[in-house]
Motif scaffolding. Sequence first.
Motif, PDB file in Angstrom:
ATOM      1  N   SER A   1     -27.400  47.631  38.472  1.00  0.00           N
ATOM      2  CA  SER A   1     -26.103  48.342  37.774  1.00  0.00           C
ATOM      3  C   SER A   1     -25.643  47.328  37.667  1.00  0.00           C
ATOM      4  CB  SER A   1     -25.556  49.424  38.654  1.00  0.00           C
ATOM      5  OG  SER A   1     -24.304  47.785  39.891  1.00  0.00           O
ATOM      6  N   PRO A   2     -24.177  48.274  36.810  1.00  0.00           N
ATOM      7  CA  PRO A   2     -23.186  47.259  35.917  1.00  0.00           C
ATOM      8  C   PRO A   2     -22.145  46.683  37.061  1.00  0.00           C
ATOM      9  CG  PRO A   2     -23.457  49.820  34.653  1.00  0.00           C
ATOM     10  CD  PRO A   2     -24.579  49.458  36.322  1.00  0.00           C
ATOM     11  N   TRP A   3     -22.371  47.374  38.270  1.00  0.00           N
ATOM     12  CA  TRP A   3     -21.675  46.787  39.268  1.00  0.00           C
ATOM     13  C   TRP A   3     -22.107  45.682  39.637  1.00  0.00           C
ATOM     14  CZ3 TRP A   3     -16.333  47.544  39.445  1.00  0.00           C
ATOM     15  CH2 TRP A   3     -15.658  48.517  38.728  1.00  0.00           C
TER      16      TRP A   3
ATOM     17  N   MET B   1     -17.538  51.254  34.822  1.00  0.00           N
ATOM     18  CA  MET B   1     -17.979  50.671  34.709  1.00  0.00           C
ATOM     19  C   MET B   1     -16.706  49.417  33.560  1.00  0.00           C
ATOM     20  SD  MET B   1     -17.600  47.966  35.900  1.00  0.00           S
ATOM     21  CE  MET B   1     -18.642  45.970  35.856  1.00  0.00           C
ATOM     22  N   ARG B   2     -16.779  50.395  32.680  1.00  0.00           N
ATOM     23  CA  ARG B   2     -16.022  49.862  31.362  1.00  0.00           C
ATOM     24  C   ARG B   2     -14.408  50.390  30.969  1.00  0.00           C
ATOM     25  NH1 ARG B   2     -20.847  51.202  26.838  1.00  0.00           N
ATOM     26  NH2 ARG B   2     -22.299  49.451  27.654  1.00  0.00           N
TER      27      ARG B   2
ATOM     28  N   GLN C   1     -21.434  45.031  31.012  1.00  0.00           N
ATOM     29  CA  GLN C   1     -21.550  46.321  31.815  1.00  0.00           C
ATOM     30  C   GLN C   1     -21.894  46.696  31.704  1.00  0.00           C
ATOM     31  OE1 GLN C   1     -17.187  46.614  29.477  1.00  0.00           O
ATOM     32  NE2 GLN C   1     -16.249  45.762  31.567  1.00  0.00           N
ATOM     33  N   CYS C   2     -23.366  46.630  31.257  1.00  0.00           N
ATOM     34  CA  CYS C   2     -24.911  47.696  31.613  1.00  0.00           C
ATOM     35  C   CYS C   2     -25.940  47.160  32.495  1.00  0.00           C
ATOM     36  CB  CYS C   2     -25.334  47.365  30.301  1.00  0.00           C
ATOM     37  SG  CYS C   2     -25.671  45.707  30.095  1.00  0.00           S
ATOM     38  N   TYR C   3     -26.672  48.418  32.930  1.00  0.00           N
ATOM     39  CA  TYR C   3     -28.047  47.698  33.388  1.00  0.00           C
ATOM     40  C   TYR C   3     -28.291  47.666  32.774  1.00  0.00           C
ATOM     41  CZ  TYR C   3     -26.588  52.101  36.289  1.00  0.00           C
ATOM     42  OH  TYR C   3     -26.567  53.121  37.289  1.00  0.00           O
TER      43      TYR C   3
ATOM     44  N   LYS D   1     -22.221  55.548  35.536  1.00  0.00           N
ATOM     45  CA  LYS D   1     -22.196  53.721  36.392  1.00  0.00           C
ATOM     46  C   LYS D   1     -21.344  53.196  34.925  1.00  0.00           C
ATOM     47  CE  LYS D   1     -23.093  54.451  40.907  1.00  0.00           C
ATOM     48  NZ  LYS D   1     -21.752  55.044  41.199  1.00  0.00           N
ATOM     49  N   VAL D   2     -22.129  53.349  33.694  1.00  0.00           N
ATOM     50  CA  VAL D   2     -21.065  52.262  32.881  1.00  0.00           C
ATOM     51  C   VAL D   2     -20.179  52.629  32.328  1.00  0.00           C
ATOM     52  CG1 VAL D   2     -22.677  51.513  30.640  1.00  0.00           C
ATOM     53  CG2 VAL D   2     -24.188  52.329  31.977  1.00  0.00           C
TER      54      VAL D   2
ATOM     55  N   ALA E   1     -25.708  41.553  34.540  1.00  0.00           N
ATOM     56  CA  ALA E   1     -25.099  42.759  34.640  1.00  0.00           C
ATOM     57  C   ALA E   1     -23.883  43.045  34.474  1.00  0.00           C
ATOM     58  CB  ALA E   1     -25.813  43.757  35.409  1.00  0.00           C
TER      59      ALA E   1
END
Length: 130
Positions: free
Chosen positions: A78-80, A106-107, A27-29, A102-103, A23
């Motif tokens: 999650s991306p985190w 993160m990016r 940087q994604c679910y 959230k994506v 993840a």
Amino acid sequence: IYPGAFNLTTGPAHWELLQRARAVDGQCYVLTASPARSAPPPDDDDSDTAKNGDGTEQIETKKKYPHYSAWGHSTAVSPWGEVIATCEEGPAVVIADLDMDKVEEMRMAIPTTAQKRKDLYDLVDGRGNQ
């Protein structure tokens, strides 16, 4: 979405760790699906006794397939790298709200796609095009 069937050794050690790493890397679910853990078949269903031609008994195995104990624990990350929904080893459905903001968050915070060093290497596709 990744399917997986980690066992009772690798599951506790790696299942969640690898999901969280993928993840953050992507940087994604990350959503994973695992089979539920099933109990081993009872011993009395495993074999049958048959008589040999000389009158001695021989035990014959009746197993249709070898038993596999899956770790279970289907999960959404999650991306985190935060586990946002999961389940235990039994049959279950995992439901999670995926906040696509959230994506983007993160990016923006870790802009890995903007950090390409085109002065150091060329990107080419499989046909040799740049």
